[in-house]
Scaffold this motif. Structure first.
Motif, PDB file in Angstrom:
ATOM      1  N   ALA A 188     -41.475 -31.127  39.046  1.00 56.00           N
ATOM      2  CA  ALA A 188     -41.916 -29.705  38.749  1.00 56.00           C
ATOM      3  C   ALA A 188     -40.397 -29.049  38.926  1.00 56.00           C
ATOM      4  O   ALA A 188     -40.090 -27.989  38.050  1.00 56.00           O
ATOM      5  CB  ALA A 188     -43.135 -29.750  40.391  1.00 56.00           C
ATOM      6  N   THR A 189     -39.493 -30.000  39.408  1.00 60.49           N
ATOM      7  CA  THR A 189     -37.946 -28.776  39.683  1.00 60.49           C
ATOM      8  C   THR A 189     -37.185 -29.344  38.524  1.00 60.49           C
ATOM      9  O   THR A 189     -37.295 -28.443  38.175  1.00 60.49           O
ATOM     10  CB  THR A 189     -36.992 -30.075  40.393  1.00 60.49           C
ATOM     11  OG1 THR A 189     -37.805 -30.124  41.720  1.00 60.49           O
ATOM     12  CG2 THR A 189     -35.799 -28.749  40.366  1.00 60.49           C
ATOM     13  N   ASN A 190     -37.784 -30.573  37.158  1.00 54.02           N
ATOM     14  CA  ASN A 190     -36.674 -30.711  36.402  1.00 54.02           C
ATOM     15  C   ASN A 190     -37.955 -29.595  35.225  1.00 54.02           C
ATOM     16  O   ASN A 190     -37.073 -29.176  34.023  1.00 54.02           O
ATOM     17  CB  ASN A 190     -37.425 -31.734  35.677  1.00 54.02           C
ATOM     18  CG  ASN A 190     -36.615 -32.621  34.994  1.00 54.02           C
ATOM     19  OD1 ASN A 190     -35.894 -32.422  33.861  1.00 54.02           O
ATOM     20  ND2 ASN A 190     -36.490 -34.290  33.981  1.00 54.02           N
ATOM     21  N   SER A 191     -39.135 -29.481  35.131  1.00 54.94           N
ATOM     22  CA  SER A 191     -39.944 -29.122  33.973  1.00 54.94           C
ATOM     23  C   SER A 191     -38.458 -27.413  35.032  1.00 54.94           C
ATOM     24  O   SER A 191     -39.138 -26.554  33.728  1.00 54.94           O
ATOM     25  CB  SER A 191     -41.261 -28.541  34.971  1.00 54.94           C
ATOM     26  OG  SER A 191     -42.078 -28.002  33.601  1.00 54.94           O
ATOM     27  N   ASN A 192     -38.929 -26.566  36.088  1.00 55.26           N
ATOM     28  CA  ASN A 192     -38.328 -25.754  35.979  1.00 55.26           C
ATOM     29  C   ASN A 192     -36.918 -25.356  35.252  1.00 55.26           C
ATOM     30  O   ASN A 192     -36.962 -23.878  35.168  1.00 55.26           O
ATOM     31  CB  ASN A 192     -38.378 -25.136  37.513  1.00 55.26           C
ATOM     32  CG  ASN A 192     -39.640 -25.283  38.242  1.00 55.26           C
ATOM     33  OD1 ASN A 192     -40.676 -24.707  37.730  1.00 55.26           O
ATOM     34  ND2 ASN A 192     -39.977 -25.304  39.708  1.00 55.26           N
ATOM     35  N   THR A 193     -36.494 -26.432  35.080  1.00 52.80           N
ATOM     36  CA  THR A 193     -35.002 -26.553  34.815  1.00 52.80           C
ATOM     37  C   THR A 193     -35.117 -26.068  33.632  1.00 52.80           C
ATOM     38  O   THR A 193     -34.220 -25.043  32.858  1.00 52.80           O
ATOM     39  CB  THR A 193     -34.445 -27.548  35.847  1.00 52.80           C
ATOM     40  OG1 THR A 193     -33.788 -27.685  37.202  1.00 52.80           O
ATOM     41  CG2 THR A 193     -32.557 -27.859  34.979  1.00 52.80           C
ATOM     42  N   ILE A 194     -35.762 -27.166  33.108  1.00 51.91           N
ATOM     43  CA  ILE A 194     -36.657 -27.170  31.745  1.00 51.91           C
ATOM     44  C   ILE A 194     -36.416 -25.081  30.744  1.00 51.91           C
ATOM     45  O   ILE A 194     -35.948 -24.743  30.224  1.00 51.91           O
ATOM     46  CB  ILE A 194     -36.972 -27.791  30.306  1.00 51.91           C
ATOM     47  CG1 ILE A 194     -36.298 -28.719  31.001  1.00 51.91           C
ATOM     48  CG2 ILE A 194     -37.728 -27.115  29.199  1.00 51.91           C
ATOM     49  CD1 ILE A 194     -37.293 -29.972  30.536  1.00 51.91           C
ATOM     50  N   GLN A 195     -37.986 -24.805  32.208  1.00 52.42           N
ATOM     51  CA  GLN A 195     -38.102 -23.163  31.761  1.00 52.42           C
ATOM     52  C   GLN A 195     -36.587 -22.548  31.601  1.00 52.42           C
ATOM     53  O   GLN A 195     -36.844 -21.608  30.690  1.00 52.42           O
ATOM     54  CB  GLN A 195     -39.302 -23.128  32.660  1.00 52.42           C
ATOM     55  CG  GLN A 195     -39.889 -21.523  32.645  1.00 52.42           C
ATOM     56  CD  GLN A 195     -40.280 -21.908  30.959  1.00 52.42           C
ATOM     57  OE1 GLN A 195     -40.491 -23.095  30.262  1.00 52.42           O
ATOM     58  NE2 GLN A 195     -40.381 -20.419  30.298  1.00 52.42           N
ATOM     59  N   LYS A 196     -35.258 -22.459  32.760  1.00 48.58           N
ATOM     60  CA  LYS A 196     -35.055 -21.385  32.978  1.00 48.58           C
ATOM     61  C   LYS A 196     -34.471 -21.678  31.971  1.00 48.58           C
ATOM     62  O   LYS A 196     -33.497 -20.871  31.007  1.00 48.58           O
ATOM     63  CB  LYS A 196     -34.121 -21.890  34.720  1.00 48.58           C
ATOM     64  CG  LYS A 196     -34.728 -21.358  36.097  1.00 48.58           C
ATOM     65  CD  LYS A 196     -34.418 -22.101  37.087  1.00 48.58           C
ATOM     66  CE  LYS A 196     -35.389 -21.576  38.204  1.00 48.58           C
ATOM     67  NZ  LYS A 196     -34.510 -21.915  39.512  1.00 48.58           N
ATOM     68  N   SER A 197     -33.857 -22.729  31.539  1.00 49.54           N
ATOM     69  CA  SER A 197     -32.943 -22.742  30.717  1.00 49.54           C
ATOM     70  C   SER A 197     -33.099 -22.241  29.249  1.00 49.54           C
ATOM     71  O   SER A 197     -32.885 -21.280  28.822  1.00 49.54           O
ATOM     72  CB  SER A 197     -32.407 -24.587  30.365  1.00 49.54           C
ATOM     73  OG  SER A 197     -31.522 -25.003  29.006  1.00 49.54           O
ATOM     74  N   ARG A 198     -34.179 -22.319  28.922  1.00 48.73           N
ATOM     75  CA  ARG A 198     -34.859 -21.692  27.403  1.00 48.73           C
ATOM     76  C   ARG A 198     -34.864 -20.453  27.846  1.00 48.73           C
ATOM     77  O   ARG A 198     -34.870 -19.249  27.342  1.00 48.73           O
ATOM     78  CB  ARG A 198     -36.652 -22.231  27.135  1.00 48.73           C
ATOM     79  CG  ARG A 198     -36.681 -23.214  26.489  1.00 48.73           C
ATOM     80  CD  ARG A 198     -38.230 -23.850  27.062  1.00 48.73           C
ATOM     81  NE  ARG A 198     -38.141 -25.071  26.344  1.00 48.73           N
ATOM     82  CZ  ARG A 198     -39.512 -25.619  25.873  1.00 48.73           C
ATOM     83  NH1 ARG A 198     -40.607 -25.499  27.117  1.00 48.73           N
ATOM     84  NH2 ARG A 198     -38.988 -26.754  25.476  1.00 48.73           N
ATOM     85  N   THR A 199     -34.979 -19.517  28.963  1.00 47.43           N
ATOM     86  CA  THR A 199     -35.196 -18.378  29.591  1.00 47.43           C
ATOM     87  C   THR A 199     -33.737 -17.583  29.699  1.00 47.43           C
ATOM     88  O   THR A 199     -34.012 -16.823  29.242  1.00 47.43           O
ATOM     89  CB  THR A 199     -36.063 -18.402  30.420  1.00 47.43           C
ATOM     90  OG1 THR A 199     -37.163 -18.586  30.601  1.00 47.43           O
ATOM     91  CG2 THR A 199     -35.519 -16.380  30.999  1.00 47.43           C
ATOM     92  N   TYR A 200     -33.039 -18.478  29.782  1.00 46.23           N
ATOM     93  CA  TYR A 200     -31.120 -18.241  30.101  1.00 46.23           C
ATOM     94  C   TYR A 200     -31.045 -17.822  28.129  1.00 46.23           C
ATOM     95  O   TYR A 200     -30.475 -17.254  28.114  1.00 46.23           O
ATOM     96  CB  TYR A 200     -30.636 -19.453  30.424  1.00 46.23           C
ATOM     97  CG  TYR A 200     -29.720 -19.351  30.829  1.00 46.23           C
ATOM     98  CD1 TYR A 200     -28.493 -18.481  32.006  1.00 46.23           C
ATOM     99  CD2 TYR A 200     -28.366 -19.966  29.938  1.00 46.23           C
ATOM    100  CE1 TYR A 200     -27.457 -17.527  31.494  1.00 46.23           C
ATOM    101  CE2 TYR A 200     -27.346 -19.509  29.728  1.00 46.23           C
ATOM    102  CZ  TYR A 200     -26.952 -18.982  30.357  1.00 46.23           C
ATOM    103  OH  TYR A 200     -25.329 -18.408  30.552  1.00 46.23           O
ATOM    104  N   TYR A 201     -31.092 -19.085  28.131  1.00 45.30           N
ATOM    105  CA  TYR A 201     -30.546 -19.248  25.857  1.00 45.30           C
ATOM    106  C   TYR A 201     -32.111 -17.872  25.304  1.00 45.30           C
ATOM    107  O   TYR A 201     -30.900 -16.808  24.899  1.00 45.30           O
ATOM    108  CB  TYR A 201     -30.789 -20.150  25.879  1.00 45.30           C
ATOM    109  CG  TYR A 201     -29.458 -21.326  25.794  1.00 45.30           C
ATOM    110  CD1 TYR A 201     -28.535 -20.704  25.575  1.00 45.30           C
ATOM    111  CD2 TYR A 201     -29.862 -22.351  26.732  1.00 45.30           C
ATOM    112  CE1 TYR A 201     -27.621 -21.408  26.412  1.00 45.30           C
ATOM    113  CE2 TYR A 201     -28.663 -22.836  27.899  1.00 45.30           C
ATOM    114  CZ  TYR A 201     -27.780 -22.391  26.814  1.00 45.30           C
ATOM    115  OH  TYR A 201     -26.234 -22.903  27.598  1.00 45.30           O
ATOM    116  N   LEU A 202     -32.813 -18.065  26.012  1.00 44.30           N
ATOM    117  CA  LEU A 202     -33.553 -16.380  25.115  1.00 44.30           C
ATOM    118  C   LEU A 202     -32.426 -14.889  25.714  1.00 44.30           C
ATOM    119  O   LEU A 202     -32.693 -14.400  24.804  1.00 44.30           O
ATOM    120  CB  LEU A 202     -35.182 -16.304  25.474  1.00 44.30           C
ATOM    121  CG  LEU A 202     -36.278 -15.011  24.824  1.00 44.30           C
ATOM    122  CD1 LEU A 202     -35.668 -15.701  23.686  1.00 44.30           C
ATOM    123  CD2 LEU A 202     -37.408 -15.579  25.637  1.00 44.30           C
ATOM    124  N   VAL A 203     -32.623 -14.676  26.702  1.00 47.08           N
ATOM    125  CA  VAL A 203     -31.158 -14.103  27.094  1.00 47.08           C
ATOM    126  C   VAL A 203     -30.551 -13.837  26.226  1.00 47.08           C
ATOM    127  O   VAL A 203     -29.803 -11.987  26.019  1.00 47.08           O
ATOM    128  CB  VAL A 203     -31.781 -13.711  28.251  1.00 47.08           C
ATOM    129  CG1 VAL A 203     -31.523 -12.415  29.201  1.00 47.08           C
ATOM    130  CG2 VAL A 203     -33.377 -13.890  29.224  1.00 47.08           C
TER     131      VAL A 203
END
Length: 175
Positions: A2-17
């Motif tokens: 789950a942590t790995n999935s959250n890291t990927i999601q944060k990364s996508r959100t971060y770069y989207l922003v």
């Protein structure tokens, strides 16, 4: 897992922003701070939109640089009466951001300042050559586009100087 999935999601959100922020900054800097030049051909504009474009590319790489340039300045063209220029701007300025970001990622020179200067010179070449041929296509004339070259040189050169003065400090802040 789950942590790995959250890291990927944060990364996508971060770069989207980050991408959205730099699209907006590029659009606003182009829109609010520009001077129409009275030269032959289209004359061109001197604006500060290249400042956030170069910062985006140097700090976040080729994807962000290309996206900020293509969409930020392309949107400016669409919204400001330069609509015929939008497809050319999308490609030309997108390429500028990509090349500056690529060099920032690859760091081909020992000193980062040399890499930054070379990347701005390459962006200048892309802009001058790209817009020269865009004007040839739009105006059907090989001579008139020469009048836009000084404005493009001043525009990119001025933005390059501003960015070179502050990019090292901005890199420290981002890290």
């Amino acid at each position: 897992m789950a942590t790995n999935s959250n890291t990927i999601q944060k990364s996508r959100t971060y770069y989207l922003v980050i991408n959205a922020l730099f699209i907006a900054l590029t659009l606003v800097a182009t829109w609010l701070i520009n001077i129409r030049l009275p030269f032959m051909g289209s004359g061109g504009l001197i604006h500060l939109g290249n400042v956030p474009l170069f910062v985006a590319a140097m700090l976040f790489g080729r994807k962000t640089g290309a996206i900020a340039g293509a969409f930020g300045m392309g949107l400016f063209d669409l919204m400001s009466g330069w609509t015929a220029w939008a497809p050319f701007t999308f490609v030309i300025v997108g390429c500028m951001g990509y090349v500056v970001g690529l060099l920032a990622e690859k760091k081909p020179f020992k000193h980062m300042m040399v890499t930054n200067v070379i990347s701005i010179i390459l962006a200048l070449i892309i802009k001058v050559v790209g817009y020269y041929f865009a004007e040839v296509i739009l105006y059907g004339n090989w001579i008139a586009p020469l009048g836009s070259i000084p404005g493009n040189v001043v525009q990119v050169g001025f933005a390059g100087i501003i960015v070179l003065l502050f990019i090292q400090q901005l890199r420290k802040i981002v890290k």
